[in-house]
Enzyme design. Sequence first.
Site, PDB file in Angstrom:
ATOM      1  N   ASN A  26       0.809  -1.224   0.000  1.00 17.29           N
ATOM      2  CA  ASN A  26       0.000   0.000   0.000  1.00 17.29           C
ATOM      3  C   ASN A  26       0.843   1.274   0.000  1.00 17.29           C
ATOM      4  OD1 ASN A  26      -2.198  -1.578  -0.176  1.00 17.29           O
ATOM      5  ND2 ASN A  26      -2.797  -1.417   1.984  1.00 17.29           N
ATOM      6  N   ARG A  95      -8.048  -1.376  -7.534  1.00 21.48           N
ATOM      7  CA  ARG A  95      -8.763  -0.222  -7.018  1.00 21.48           C
ATOM      8  C   ARG A  95      -7.804   0.946  -6.718  1.00 21.48           C
ATOM      9  NH1 ARG A  95     -11.159   2.482  -3.361  1.00 21.48           N
ATOM     10  NH2 ARG A  95     -13.399   2.718  -3.654  1.00 21.48           N
ATOM     11  N   ASP A 119     -15.981  -3.472  -3.486  1.00 24.04           N
ATOM     12  CA  ASP A 119     -15.353  -4.791  -3.548  1.00 24.04           C
ATOM     13  C   ASP A 119     -15.823  -5.613  -2.366  1.00 24.04           C
ATOM     14  OD1 ASP A 119     -13.907  -3.856  -1.424  1.00 24.04           O
ATOM     15  OD2 ASP A 119     -12.087  -3.505  -2.568  1.00 24.04           O
ATOM     16  N   ASP A 309      -6.731  -4.177   8.305  1.00 26.47           N
ATOM     17  CA  ASP A 309      -6.186  -5.267   7.485  1.00 26.47           C
ATOM     18  C   ASP A 309      -5.714  -6.449   8.334  1.00 26.47           C
ATOM     19  OD1 ASP A 309      -6.752  -3.939   5.170  1.00 26.47           O
ATOM     20  OD2 ASP A 309      -4.770  -3.041   4.959  1.00 26.47           O
TER      21      ASP A 309
END
Length: 429
Positions: A26, A95, A119, A309
């Site tokens: 990320n 995305r 999603d 996450d």
Amino acid sequence: MARVDVIRVKGGSPLIGDVSVGGAKNSALKLMAVALLGEGRSVVSNVPRITDIAIMAEVLRRLGCAVTLDGTEAVIDVPFEPGAEADYDLVRRLRASICVLGPLLARRGYVRVALPGGDMIGSRGLDMHVAGLARMGAEISNEHGFVIASAPAGLRGTKIWLDFPSVGATENLLMAAVLAKGVTEIDNAAREPEIVDICEMLTAMGARIDGAGTSTLIVEGVDGPLKPVRHTTVGDRIVGGTWAYGAAMTRGDVTVHGVRPEFLDIALDKLVAAGATVEPGDDWFRVRMTERPKHVDIVTLPFPGFATDLLPMAIGLASVAEGASLITENIFDGRFMFVNEMVRLGADIRTDGHHAVVNGRERLSGAPVRATDIRAGAGLVIAGLCADGVTEVGEVHHIDRGYPDFVADLARLGVEVERTDVPEPTFDF
Ligand code: EPU
């Protein structure tokens, strides 16, 4: 007959040994977009070897950049005038490619990027990205599945309050602000280590940013394009956290290299509360667990809170802990989707809205399950290590998106694991 990839693990053996973690997905994806703000050849190193990085490379190529991926290095050569369009066929696969919106608008004064849609972890809006850019003077419309933004006279600095410290909105606004006229203040900004990483690369390129890692970012616009640089991606705290929770759940002993433990402060503190011993180093840490974990309550929040996450790992830990844990998810409305798969492994979990009550069981029970997203996939494999018999996790292409060497790392840590593709029947009408 179609074939699908599965990961099979045999439960019962603890995770033991050393594991090295590469750069954060990320961060690396956004650092590649940061390169768009410079003209010439930037190099982002320590990028994870995952599909998402390859897709991002393709997004940049279609914008006219020359991109090569060599080992863990991404070399991005950006033309004086990059393209301004990102199509649905790539954006729907990644995305995160929405992060080209801010830098392209800043460089080109016009951008057209496909809307990614939702999603499996939730609806995932873009309202804060759009409202922030509009405050900076952009005209924005939504047409035929694209967000179209233009600012022919350039963006101008302003004060922006985010309703929520969105990672993606902070990044897009930050990348737009570095070339705006005047000073932009982003309040209630995200504070994730990946945002700090982006600020560091931008600053090395000549941007003027104050407050990286705090909730107020002050950006003094400079003339573009910025100068290209070499930058090393920060370590992946989520992959590191996955191994930490795996060690605790399996009553193992794992030393994780390549991640600074302060990026996982709360997550590691919860493991200590569950009975683990955590030894922190500079860019490594060791997690040891000798007994059955005790129950812990966990609440996900933006950084420095417990990372969403790692929610599947929190549920996994609670599923084998002694007693009942209350796990609360505050970031994504669909994050509990994978709970049904955990129940197939024998976990005792009830959800209500954004809360899950988990009654720990001594052992789970191996079964075929399927990954619903990256983190759920990794969480299910780790949960399989605490199950009797064999657990087969399907749709593991999700795991490939976030964990470069997952199966090899598991094997190195002592797990009996294999990845195979199995035939999937087709039913013709
Ligand atoms: N949101 C809005 N409007 C906006 C922006 C966000 O409503 O304009 C909502 C989202 O719908 C979501 C919440 O705010 O419910 C958080 O979204 P955020 O923008 O913070 O997340 P993101 O940028 O879409 C990144 C990571 C995610 C990670 C989150 C939170 C990337 C590519 N993705 O997503 O990572 O979970 O931040 O930390 O950076 C993953 O790696 O598996 C993953 C999902």
